[in-house]
Scaffold this motif. Structure first.
Motif, mmCIF file in Angstrom:
data_model
loop_
_atom_site.group_PDB
_atom_site.id
_atom_site.type_symbol
_atom_site.label_atom_id
_atom_site.label_comp_id
_atom_site.label_asym_id
_atom_site.label_seq_id
_atom_site.Cartn_x
_atom_site.Cartn_y
_atom_site.Cartn_z
ATOM 1 N N GLU A 5 34.426 49.674 40.556
ATOM 2 C CA GLU A 5 34.451 48.280 40.987
ATOM 3 C C GLU A 5 33.090 47.660 40.679
ATOM 4 O O GLU A 5 32.058 48.198 41.063
ATOM 5 C CB GLU A 5 34.750 48.232 42.482
ATOM 6 C CG GLU A 5 35.225 46.899 42.969
ATOM 7 C CD GLU A 5 36.546 46.457 42.375
ATOM 8 O OE1 GLU A 5 36.697 45.245 42.172
ATOM 9 O OE2 GLU A 5 37.407 47.302 42.103
ATOM 10 N N LYS A 6 33.084 46.499 40.000
ATOM 11 C CA LYS A 6 31.826 45.852 39.621
ATOM 12 C C LYS A 6 31.457 44.780 40.621
ATOM 13 O O LYS A 6 32.316 44.200 41.284
ATOM 14 C CB LYS A 6 31.974 45.198 38.246
ATOM 15 C CG LYS A 6 32.067 46.189 37.111
ATOM 16 C CD LYS A 6 32.058 45.460 35.786
ATOM 17 C CE LYS A 6 32.005 46.423 34.634
ATOM 18 N NZ LYS A 6 31.946 45.722 33.352
ATOM 19 N N GLU A 8 29.779 41.036 41.766
ATOM 20 C CA GLU A 8 30.072 39.655 41.347
ATOM 21 C C GLU A 8 29.195 39.219 40.175
ATOM 22 O O GLU A 8 29.605 38.430 39.352
ATOM 23 C CB GLU A 8 29.862 38.719 42.546
ATOM 24 C CG GLU A 8 30.369 37.328 42.334
ATOM 25 C CD GLU A 8 31.890 37.230 42.177
ATOM 26 O OE1 GLU A 8 32.343 36.325 41.464
ATOM 27 O OE2 GLU A 8 32.612 38.049 42.749
ATOM 28 N N ARG A 12 31.556 41.129 32.339
ATOM 29 C CA ARG A 12 32.940 41.620 32.243
ATOM 30 C C ARG A 12 33.371 41.685 30.792
ATOM 31 O O ARG A 12 33.052 40.797 30.007
ATOM 32 C CB ARG A 12 33.910 40.675 32.966
ATOM 33 C CG ARG A 12 33.513 40.290 34.358
ATOM 34 C CD ARG A 12 33.859 41.348 35.320
ATOM 35 N NE ARG A 12 33.417 40.923 36.655
ATOM 36 C CZ ARG A 12 33.503 41.653 37.714
ATOM 37 N NH1 ARG A 12 34.023 42.846 37.644
ATOM 38 N NH2 ARG A 12 33.073 41.215 38.871
ATOM 39 N N GLU A 16 38.688 43.154 31.365
ATOM 40 C CA GLU A 16 38.419 42.961 32.792
ATOM 41 C C GLU A 16 38.588 41.500 33.192
ATOM 42 O O GLU A 16 39.184 41.191 34.230
ATOM 43 C CB GLU A 16 37.004 43.431 33.123
ATOM 44 C CG GLU A 16 36.815 44.926 32.992
ATOM 45 C CD GLU A 16 35.359 45.346 33.026
ATOM 46 O OE1 GLU A 16 35.099 46.511 33.379
ATOM 47 O OE2 GLU A 16 34.465 44.535 32.708
ATOM 48 N N LEU A 20 41.239 40.019 35.922
ATOM 49 C CA LEU A 20 40.795 39.254 37.088
ATOM 50 C C LEU A 20 41.437 37.868 37.143
ATOM 51 O O LEU A 20 41.740 37.359 38.217
ATOM 52 C CB LEU A 20 39.273 39.110 37.084
ATOM 53 C CG LEU A 20 38.481 40.350 37.466
ATOM 54 C CD1 LEU A 20 36.999 40.131 37.208
ATOM 55 C CD2 LEU A 20 38.716 40.700 38.927
#
Length: 174
Positions: A5-6, A8, A12, A16, A20
């Motif tokens: 999990e990246k 904020e 990306r 990804e 999202l």
């Protein structure tokens, strides 16, 4: 999204970003061609990496297209007239002057206007809110707010259609 999990502020990949935003990757590539303000970093091999500000712009474009019902030319006009910052903030979530999504609550529908309380549309304005004739001659809505008002009107019309459909369902059920 599989993997780690990246945060904020992380960059990306196009995959990804597409996950999202819930749009296919080819749509993001298409938007890059239509909106020159959208410029992700391109690494070796042409791989795209979207910065946090790119993601905010993508969310705003998606919201204008899919939630507000704009067409591509309309979004281009909003970007031109109101700027990238406005579209980025639009992607942060519903604006304060936009109604929340409508849910069909049978109990609230049954109560109807009684649940909302009395409305006095012809009540006089307090002196502090009254508009002087000199101020009334100037336009109250500039072009930027006119676009927002038009979007709000379209949402109200959709809400009215939903309410009419719910009332028809309720009449058929009883």
């Amino acid at each position: 999204m599989a993997g780690i999990e990246k945060g904020e502020q992380a960059f990306r990949t196009i995959t990804e970003a597409a996950e999202l935003l819930d749009v296919p990757a080819h749509v993001l590539r298409f938007w890059e061609g239509k909106f020159p303000q959208l410029r992700p970093l391109k690494r070796a091999g042409g791989r795209r990496h979207y910065r946090p500000e790119d993601m905010a712009l993508l969310r705003g474009i998606r919201a204008l297209l899919q939630e507000d019902g704009y067409q591509l030319k309309g979004v281009q006009k909003v970007l031109r007239d109101q700027g990238v910052a406005y579209v980025r903030t639009r992607g942060a979530g519903p604006q304060p002057d936009v109604l929340p999504p409508i849910t069909l609550d049978p109990e609230a529908l049954a109560l109807g206007a009684a649940a909302r309380g009395p409305v006095h549309p012809l009540s006089p304005l307090p002196a502090a809110e009254a508009v002087s004739p000199a101020k009334a001659a100037t336009p109250l809505v500039d072009q930027a707010n006119q676009v927002r008002l038009q979007a709000a009107l379209e949402k109200l019309e959709r809400a009215d259609a939903i309410l009419a459909a719910a009332a028809a369902l309720q009449r058929r059920a009883s």
